[in-house]
Design a protein around this motif. Structure first.
Motif, mmCIF file in Angstrom:
data_model
loop_
_atom_site.group_PDB
_atom_site.id
_atom_site.type_symbol
_atom_site.label_atom_id
_atom_site.label_comp_id
_atom_site.label_asym_id
_atom_site.label_seq_id
_atom_site.Cartn_x
_atom_site.Cartn_y
_atom_site.Cartn_z
ATOM 1 N N ASP A 7 0.819 -1.208 0.037
ATOM 2 C CA ASP A 7 -0.116 0.051 -0.042
ATOM 3 C C ASP A 7 0.990 1.102 -0.071
ATOM 4 N N ARG A 9 3.246 4.110 -1.748
ATOM 5 C CA ARG A 9 3.596 4.724 -3.193
ATOM 6 C C ARG A 9 4.693 4.125 -4.032
ATOM 7 N N CYS A 10 4.456 3.894 -5.139
ATOM 8 C CA CYS A 10 5.338 2.994 -5.655
ATOM 9 C C CYS A 10 6.803 4.113 -6.219
ATOM 10 N N VAL A 17 -0.151 2.634 -6.095
ATOM 11 C CA VAL A 17 0.614 1.996 -5.039
ATOM 12 C C VAL A 17 1.475 0.720 -5.548
#
Length: 130
Positions: A7, A9-10, A17
């Protein structure tokens, strides 16, 4: 290698996400496009996942090993341009700017990368920095 919660942030700064962006690719799912593979490779650099970087590198240009500088902190990825590399293409190019910090200094790596798709899988072939 660092791990990231699904969950979170990428790191590739797509706005998604990790668990629905680069996470599945680093876990073994195939990238559908050259841009997605490039984003996942940036994430692998950010997470120090050398195994993924080697797996996603074309065998004809892949080094035998890869040493990552753990002092480099990857901050942001900007996709500048892409040429082909879609789900029905066999080749593509992606230009990007990868922003980082190293020893308190900011820097940017700019590259136009070439990708090929073989057997349904995209691979990083090579790139030219500018």
């Amino acid at each position: 290698m660092s791990f990231l919660a699904d969950d979170a942030r990428c790191p590739c700064t797509s706005g998604d996400v990790y668990g629905s962006c680069c996470g599945p690719l680093l876990a073994g799912r195939r990238a559908p496009t050259a841009v997605r593979l490039m984003r996942s490779r940036y994430t692998a650099f950010a997470l120090a996942d050398a195994d993924y970087l080697l797996r996603s590198w074309h065998p004809s240009t892949r080094p035998t090993s890869l040493e990552l500088d753990e002092d480099v902190r990857w901050m942001r990825l900007d996709v500048v341009d892409h040429v082909t590399g879609g789900p029905f293409d066999d080749a593509g190019e992606v230009a990007f700017a990868a922003h980082y910090r190293h020893d308190g200094e900011r820097g940017v790596l700019q590259e136009r990368s070439r990708f090929v798709r073989e057997g349904g899988a995209w691979f990083y072939l090579d790139g030219v920095t500018w």
